[in-house]
Design an enzyme around this catalytic site. Sequence first.
Site, mmCIF file in Angstrom:
data_model
loop_
_atom_site.group_PDB
_atom_site.id
_atom_site.type_symbol
_atom_site.label_atom_id
_atom_site.label_comp_id
_atom_site.label_asym_id
_atom_site.label_seq_id
_atom_site.Cartn_x
_atom_site.Cartn_y
_atom_site.Cartn_z
ATOM 1 C CD GLU A 186 6.960 -14.722 54.944
ATOM 2 O OE1 GLU A 186 6.080 -15.480 54.524
ATOM 3 O OE2 GLU A 186 6.855 -14.092 56.007
ATOM 4 C CD GLU A 380 5.745 -9.929 55.795
ATOM 5 O OE1 GLU A 380 5.004 -10.716 56.417
ATOM 6 O OE2 GLU A 380 5.959 -10.010 54.580
HETATM 7 C C1 BG6 Z 1 3.800 -13.391 55.809
HETATM 8 C C2 BG6 Z 1 3.564 -12.908 54.424
HETATM 9 O O1 BG6 Z 1 3.998 -14.743 55.730
HETATM 10 O O2 BG6 Z 1 2.792 -13.279 56.752
HETATM 11 C C3 BG6 Z 1 2.423 -11.913 54.264
HETATM 12 O O3 BG6 Z 1 4.731 -12.391 53.840
HETATM 13 C C4 BG6 Z 1 1.288 -12.329 55.176
HETATM 14 O O4 BG6 Z 1 2.064 -11.866 52.920
HETATM 15 C C5 BG6 Z 1 1.775 -12.309 56.611
HETATM 16 O O5 BG6 Z 1 0.140 -11.557 55.033
HETATM 17 C C6 BG6 Z 1 0.703 -12.619 57.626
HETATM 18 O O6 BG6 Z 1 0.049 -13.805 57.296
HETATM 19 P P1 BG6 Z 1 -1.529 -13.869 57.181
HETATM 20 O O7 BG6 Z 1 -1.825 -15.226 56.687
HETATM 21 O O8 BG6 Z 1 -2.039 -13.589 58.542
HETATM 22 O O9 BG6 Z 1 -1.924 -12.821 56.212
#
Ligand code: BG6
Length: 481
Positions: A186, A380
């Site tokens: 990201e 993701e």
């Molecule tokens: C993404 C990241 O932005 O979102 C992860 O690459 C992160 O590292 C994921 O865990 C979810 O965000 P959060 O804050 O709910 O863990």
Amino acid sequence: MGFRNDFLWGGAIAACQTEGAWNEEGKTLTFPDIVKKIKPEQRRNFGQAQIDEQALEAGKTGPVSDYPKRWGIDFYHTYKEDIALFAEMGFQVFRFSIALARVFPHLDDPQPNAKALAYYDAVIDECLRHHIEPLVTIVHFDPPIAVWEKYGGWCNPAMIDVYVRYAGVLLERYKDKVKYWVTFNEINMALKAPFKTLGMLSGEGLEYENRRWQGIHNQFVASARTVIRAKEINPAMMVGCMIADITTYPYSSDPRDVLANLKFDQKMNLGFLDVMVKGRYPYFLKNYFAQEGIQWTCSEQDAELLKQGTVDFVGFSYYMSIVTSYTTKDKQLTNGNMTGGLKNACLSSTEWGWQIDPVGLRITANQLYDRYEKPLFVLENGIGSVEVPGPDGQIHDAYRIAYLRDHLRQLKLAAEDGCEILGYTMWGPIDLISSQTSEMSKRYGFIYVDQDDEGQGSKQRIKKDSFAWMQRVIATNGEEL
Ligand code: BG6
């Protein structure tokens, strides 16, 4: 029609949210190691953690119990059991990151840390033993504190050599074992949380923006040099970029909203991808720099490297969408993945205020494939929820199944629209520490980890209902959704 036959199904985690072992075998302190957990009442209005001078000093001396990423879920010691569970689900790919703070703990160490490399050798071999393709993120939100203290952050061009040397060690070592690589997680989140990507404390003003954009530029160059190096080492390796895709819609058909939406998309998402996929800065970013008076340096040699080192695939995370308007007057705001926006009356939200928008994934895939004509990889996607085992000791996560089913149906439609999609790695297949809020209780997994926000619990792994559901999805290559 549907998902291609060689579509890769799996999950994604990051070292700094899972490994723990924060000071074992030579690892040094990193920025995520000093992000405090928030309180539950802050969930819906929590913007983004910022690290300033005070937080840095407190983090260096504060009690370990304040900083959950230091213990993670102990993946450093449980990776074998955890990977076995992924294999049982049928994972074909496992995305994880390697920690620079383990491999070159002081950044300029004369030799890489042999113990750290032995650990990652073992993780990769464990994946391969289970016929799981390892997908390595070279850096995922975990700059060592030394990036700031020795170099003043990524705005220092010396960081390019630090990174390329580190990436080179990994590429050489795993050239016959790892096919898929992502240079930076990201990368566009430098706009929201510079400590996570650029290793810079928070700040403001023009001088700060100059340093921020110089840091981003230096990462573009580091990424391009890594692509070039990878091709020299083994041309079969596939190196991708990655952004947090912040999908946005105009608030209304008022052309001023449409224009504001376009500008937001250009600056937040497309500018980053254009540089890494097309190999040059787009006109709108150049124009933005000129208008704002932002100054940073791109040498002729840098420009040439960007041109030569374009990526093989477009990686992105997708969790939610927002709405953008030329004015926020009388409009409701909402949280999001590091980037909030305006509320969309058509969508519901998670407990953290992230708007759930499966169709947005199809739209995003089409937009990105249309613009870049390069294979896409959904790196993701997932939903964070508070979960407590029921009286039967099990977690019945019907909402997660619904979230993933709806998103995967839309991804399948995107594939049927003609988008080339290499695979899907669901975020947090095993519960882990939240990036933004450092909470354990924001759970994403198919696998529950018995551990609370204080790090207490048996750490036992329990399969949630979604485990068997995903197993079936993978076994049928998404036919049964
Ligand atoms: C993404 C990241 O932005 O979102 C992860 O690459 C992160 O590292 C994921 O865990 C979810 O965000 P959060 O804050 O709910 O863990």
